[in-house]
Design a protein around this motif. Sequence first.
Motif, PDB file in Angstrom:
ATOM      1  N   ALA A  80      12.112   0.896 -13.540  1.00  0.00           N
ATOM      2  CA  ALA A  80      12.388   1.903 -14.700  1.00  0.00           C
ATOM      3  C   ALA A  80      11.356   2.562 -15.201  1.00  0.00           C
ATOM      4  N   CYS A  96      19.133   7.399  -8.030  1.00  0.00           N
ATOM      5  CA  CYS A  96      19.678   7.352  -9.250  1.00  0.00           C
ATOM      6  C   CYS A  96      19.068   8.451 -10.158  1.00  0.00           C
ATOM      7  N   ASP A  97      19.807   9.134 -10.626  1.00  0.00           N
ATOM      8  CA  ASP A  97      19.398  10.327 -11.610  1.00  0.00           C
ATOM      9  C   ASP A  97      18.830   9.871 -12.741  1.00  0.00           C
ATOM     10  N   ASP A  98      19.249   8.746 -13.308  1.00  0.00           N
ATOM     11  CA  ASP A  98      18.446   8.315 -14.500  1.00  0.00           C
ATOM     12  C   ASP A  98      18.363   6.675 -14.572  1.00  0.00           C
ATOM     13  N   GLU A 100      16.288   4.712 -15.520  1.00  0.00           N
ATOM     14  CA  GLU A 100      15.914   4.186 -16.735  1.00  0.00           C
ATOM     15  C   GLU A 100      17.041   3.646 -17.421  1.00  0.00           C
ATOM     16  N   ALA A 101      18.165   4.455 -17.633  1.00  0.00           N
ATOM     17  CA  ALA A 101      19.373   4.100 -18.505  1.00  0.00           C
ATOM     18  C   ALA A 101      20.000   2.819 -17.516  1.00  0.00           C
ATOM     19  N   GLU A 102      19.893   2.664 -16.482  1.00  0.00           N
ATOM     20  CA  GLU A 102      20.566   1.662 -15.651  1.00  0.00           C
ATOM     21  C   GLU A 102      19.906   0.338 -15.785  1.00  0.00           C
TER      22      GLU A 102
END
Length: 286
Positions: A80, A96-98, A100-102
């Motif tokens: 992350a 993954c584009d984001d 940190e959100a996942e």
Amino acid sequence: MSPSQTFASQHFDEYCVQKAAPAGSSAYYALRQAPAARQAFLTALFALRRELEETVKDTSDPTVGRTKLAWWQKETAALAAGQPSHPVSHALVAHCDDIEAEAPMLRALVAGFEMDLDQARYLDFANLTRYTERVGGAFASVVARVTAREPARAHEWAGPLGNALMLAQFVQELGNDARHGRIYLPIDELRRFGVTAAELINRKYSPAFTELMRFQTNRARDSLQTALAGVPADERATQRTLKAQAAMALALLDEIERDQFQVLHQRIALTPIRKLWIAWRAARKR
């Protein structure tokens, strides 16, 4: 992207494919139904789940297993922060584009597998459901979010589907799980049908075992069909991978039933060509 970065990405992707979806496996055909742009990320998610399964199921010492899971918790925090070290983590970050959100959902998935280190038997179906929700339902929710129109609501309908996929897996893997000291059939249901854990471990078939497995198979089948029906109409086209998994699981349950539930001494499976056809057809069904 530099040539070295391209090579590294290919290396990580190949690792994930070999770990989670080698050619001919059910995961291979399910993942091939996903949009091309999302296949690599989904494959990395499946590889992470496989890593966690191996951590808890192939480790005889719970202390060692907890140490390994603790490492994965640290690794999800590191990825992350953009500092992955494991090939699967590198693949997750790359696709993954984001990320940190996942990360919170990934950490929750890691935590779910801790239950395998705490117990190998479940008193009743309610206790077993807590396990399937934290492992199966949580994973299916992460997978669904990748392509869902409304990712924030995916857990509402993907969770039950993940739980149902776990129930089907328990039927298929009963013999292998029992040989490794794990029985994912509730104790009270074994007693109800007059089957002992020792009989499962020693591969003893009986009329009582047949009736137990008929019950387990019917419940898994009903759960899969109910969960599929619960996928919103506007999400059915987005969930090709999960639909393919469910269709192959249903076909496998039928095959197991035709083979008189002979799962204690062997692992019954579908042929690759049949998996391909079932996955392709299910992915395109509205």
